[in-house]
Structure formats: C-alpha cells, structure tokens
Write a protein that holds these residues in place. Sequence first.
Motif, short mmCIF file in Angstrom:
data_model
loop_
_atom_site.label_atom_id
_atom_site.label_comp_id
_atom_site.label_asym_id
_atom_site.label_seq_id
_atom_site.Cartn_x
_atom_site.Cartn_y
_atom_site.Cartn_z
N SER A 15 0.68 -1.20 0.01
CA SER A 15 -0.15 0.01 -0.13
C SER A 15 0.91 1.19 -0.19
CB SER A 15 -0.94 -0.12 1.43
OG SER A 15 -1.89 1.33 1.41
N GLY A 16 0.54 2.28 -0.65
CA GLY A 16 1.41 3.28 -0.91
C GLY A 16 1.17 3.96 0.37
N LYS A 17 2.55 4.76 0.86
CA LYS A 17 2.45 5.39 1.90
C LYS A 17 1.68 6.81 1.91
CE LYS A 17 6.38 3.14 3.91
NZ LYS A 17 7.73 3.39 4.32
N ALA A 18 1.97 7.45 0.71
CA ALA A 18 1.23 8.69 0.48
C ALA A 18 -0.30 8.74 0.07
CB ALA A 18 1.84 9.30 -0.69
N LYS A 19 -1.00 9.53 0.60
CA LYS A 19 -2.25 9.57 0.33
C LYS A 19 -2.79 9.53 -0.99
CE LYS A 19 -6.43 12.13 2.12
NZ LYS A 19 -7.18 12.97 3.00
N ILE A 23 -5.50 6.82 -2.43
CA ILE A 23 -6.72 7.28 -3.25
C ILE A 23 -6.78 6.88 -4.41
CG2 ILE A 23 -7.99 9.45 -3.96
CD1 ILE A 23 -7.17 10.80 -1.56
N ALA A 24 -5.52 6.67 -5.14
CA ALA A 24 -5.60 6.09 -6.53
C ALA A 24 -5.90 4.80 -6.49
CB ALA A 24 -4.30 6.17 -6.98
N GLU A 25 -5.52 3.98 -5.63
CA GLU A 25 -5.67 2.56 -5.38
C GLU A 25 -7.20 2.30 -5.21
OE1 GLU A 25 -4.18 -1.67 -3.51
OE2 GLU A 25 -2.99 0.40 -3.03
N ILE A 26 -7.60 3.09 -4.08
CA ILE A 26 -9.27 2.93 -3.72
C ILE A 26 -10.09 3.30 -5.03
CG2 ILE A 26 -9.54 5.07 -2.84
CD1 ILE A 26 -10.72 1.67 -1.39
N CYS A 117 1.18 6.80 -8.57
CA CYS A 117 -0.36 6.67 -8.42
C CYS A 117 -0.79 5.88 -9.52
CB CYS A 117 -0.74 8.13 -8.56
SG CYS A 117 -0.81 9.21 -7.14
N LYS A 118 -0.08 5.93 -10.75
CA LYS A 118 -0.53 5.00 -11.63
C LYS A 118 -0.37 3.51 -11.34
CE LYS A 118 0.13 7.91 -15.92
NZ LYS A 118 0.52 8.96 -15.06
N ARG A 119 0.76 3.22 -10.84
CA ARG A 119 1.11 1.96 -10.06
C ARG A 119 0.16 1.48 -9.05
NH1 ARG A 119 6.61 0.27 -10.77
NH2 ARG A 119 7.93 1.81 -11.71
N ALA A 120 -0.13 2.35 -8.22
CA ALA A 120 -1.17 2.16 -7.14
C ALA A 120 -2.42 1.67 -7.78
CB ALA A 120 -1.41 3.28 -6.13
N ARG A 123 -2.49 -1.60 -9.54
CA ARG A 123 -2.59 -2.54 -8.14
C ARG A 123 -4.00 -2.82 -7.96
NH1 ARG A 123 1.37 -0.65 -5.49
NH2 ARG A 123 0.36 0.73 -4.17
N GLY A 124 -4.66 -1.66 -7.78
CA GLY A 124 -6.09 -1.80 -7.32
C GLY A 124 -6.76 -2.52 -8.41
N LEU A 125 -6.68 -2.18 -9.74
CA LEU A 125 -7.44 -2.68 -10.72
C LEU A 125 -7.09 -4.34 -10.87
CD1 LEU A 125 -6.94 -0.56 -13.79
CD2 LEU A 125 -8.78 -0.92 -12.53
N PHE A 126 -5.73 -4.91 -10.62
CA PHE A 126 -5.57 -6.19 -10.65
C PHE A 126 -6.03 -6.98 -9.50
CE2 PHE A 126 -3.34 -10.08 -9.67
CZ PHE A 126 -3.32 -10.69 -10.86
N LEU A 127 -6.07 -6.20 -8.12
CA LEU A 127 -7.00 -6.89 -7.11
C LEU A 127 -8.14 -7.20 -7.36
CD1 LEU A 127 -5.34 -4.91 -3.88
CD2 LEU A 127 -5.77 -7.49 -4.17
#
Length: 305
Positions: A15-19, A23-26, A117-120, A123-127
């Motif tokens: 999980s990214g440490k930065a907010k 938010i990008a992952e959620i 944020c693109k990586r995050a 990551r959310g999409l794959f999950l």
Amino acid sequence: MSFAGKVKEELYEQSGKAKHCQIAEIAALFSVCGQVIMREDGSNLIKFTTENLTVAKKCYILIKKAFHIIPDISLRGHHQYIIYLIRSEDAQAFMKAVRVLDGALLVSDSLIDRQCCKRAFLRGLFLASGSVTNPQSRYHLELVAGSYASAVRMQEIIGVFELEAKIVERKKNYIVYMKEGAGIVDFLNIIGAHVALMEFENVRILKEMRNSINRQVNCEAANIKKTVSAASRQVEDIRFIHDTVGFGTLSENLSEIARLRLENPEVSLKELGEMLDPPIGKSGVNHRLRKLSDIAANLQKQKKE
C-alpha cells in the motif's frame, strides 16, 4: 492457493504510504466493485461489493487510512462482502477525493498524474478484476473491464510503462490481456508483486532453458539424420559405380574417396577429409562426392537408354 491468489495476497500487504497513492488505489477498486447509491432524501452512500475477502479487506484498510473513516461491513450469503460508507458527509468526502465519473473507470488524469499513483491504480485494478495463470502451464494475465471505454483506459495506463496489452470482448465484458512472459513480469513489478515476480521469472527461465535445449537437441538430431541420409545416398552411388564400371575408370582422387566412403559410411565429411593423405577440407570432400554422384546419375541414364 492459485498463483493469482498468491499475487493478490501479496498485493494486500502493499500500500502506498502517500495519501494520493492510497486514493488512486481505492479509486481503482471503486471503479470495479463500487457504486454510489442515492437515498430518497437526496443524500448518497458509497457501497463496495466483492466476493473476494482480500479485496474486501483492502477496501476497508485503504478507506480507513486515506479518509480516517471506519466503514461498515456486512456479509451476504457465504461469499459476498459489502463495505458501506453510510454517513452522507463521508460519502461526499470520498466522492470528492476519488473524483467519481459516473462510477466508470474513466478516471481523472489528475488523480493518477504521478507514476506512483498509476502503479497504485493498476494494483487496485488487478486486485479487483485481475487474474494471472500459473506460469508452469502458460503465460496469461488479464484485467476485466465492464465497457470498451474502460478497457481502452486500462490499456492506455499500462502503455505508459511501455507494456503492450490487447483487448478482446468476452461475453458482456472486455478483457485487457497480456501473453508475453517478459511483459507479465514487468507488470507484476509495476504493481509491487515482487515475490510472485521472482517465482514467475524462475519458472520462465527454466522453461526457456528447457526449450532452448530441446531446440538444440532437435537441431542436432536433424543434422545427424541429414548426414546419415546423405551418406547413404553416397554409398549407393559408389556401389552402383563399382558394380557397373568399377573404380578403374575413376581418377585417383575419386577412387580414393569412394573407397574411404564405403569403408566409413557413418563418418562426417570433415572426418572423411582428415583420413586422406594429404588431408582436404569438408568442401573438397563434398566436391568429390558430388562428382561421384554425377557419374552414377549418368551411368543410370545410360543403362536406361
């Protein structure tokens, strides 16, 4: 546990440490399994629905970290997890941060303007919608999109990392997929699945080594077969010459190579040349044997006439 399950378990811990990354992952998770529900009084609530416990836990953790909100959770049946943001002010804060665009994956560029944020987001999409086959069987990674526009958006974001993904329609969904082993390894690295990446890469290297060895063995076998076949034809021609006119009609060079080939039908042209005195090269041996073949062909032609 499947290989895809292992990847998702690993991503749960990432999980990214930065907010902004959280938010990008959620936002990616919301784009796949979230929805905005309007109440009769005009207020909103946010709802996430998933059958994957890992995804449900990740939604819960990210909402708690990024918004300092404790979401409500319920279980429907045995496998459907539902996460709610019931309070209207929480839903409004969520919608404002995630920049919901009609609940679709047409995510705002400003939300994922950073590479992290693109990586995050990926990551959310794959999950939420991804799967990857066990590399022992084949190479295939895919993300499921509910619309063609969403699939194209996924493809564009993946393309930012210089990876090629293709789109295919499957039933009512669109699939963004990759079949190249190296590309899948790079994708796993981008989303932070480093343990799975190493397992995938080890399998891929072993498979490529086996394939390389098999190709070499097959190539050598083909060369041996070719050599044996050629030698067999040479022996037949030489015997035909011997039985028809004898070696006395041949030049000394041709007679010598003819006898050597009859005595050594299994050796290569190079080895045959080394037996001569003085030795000659492979091309020289091949030249003499071709002459013998031409002589045999002429004799056969004369015999038919």
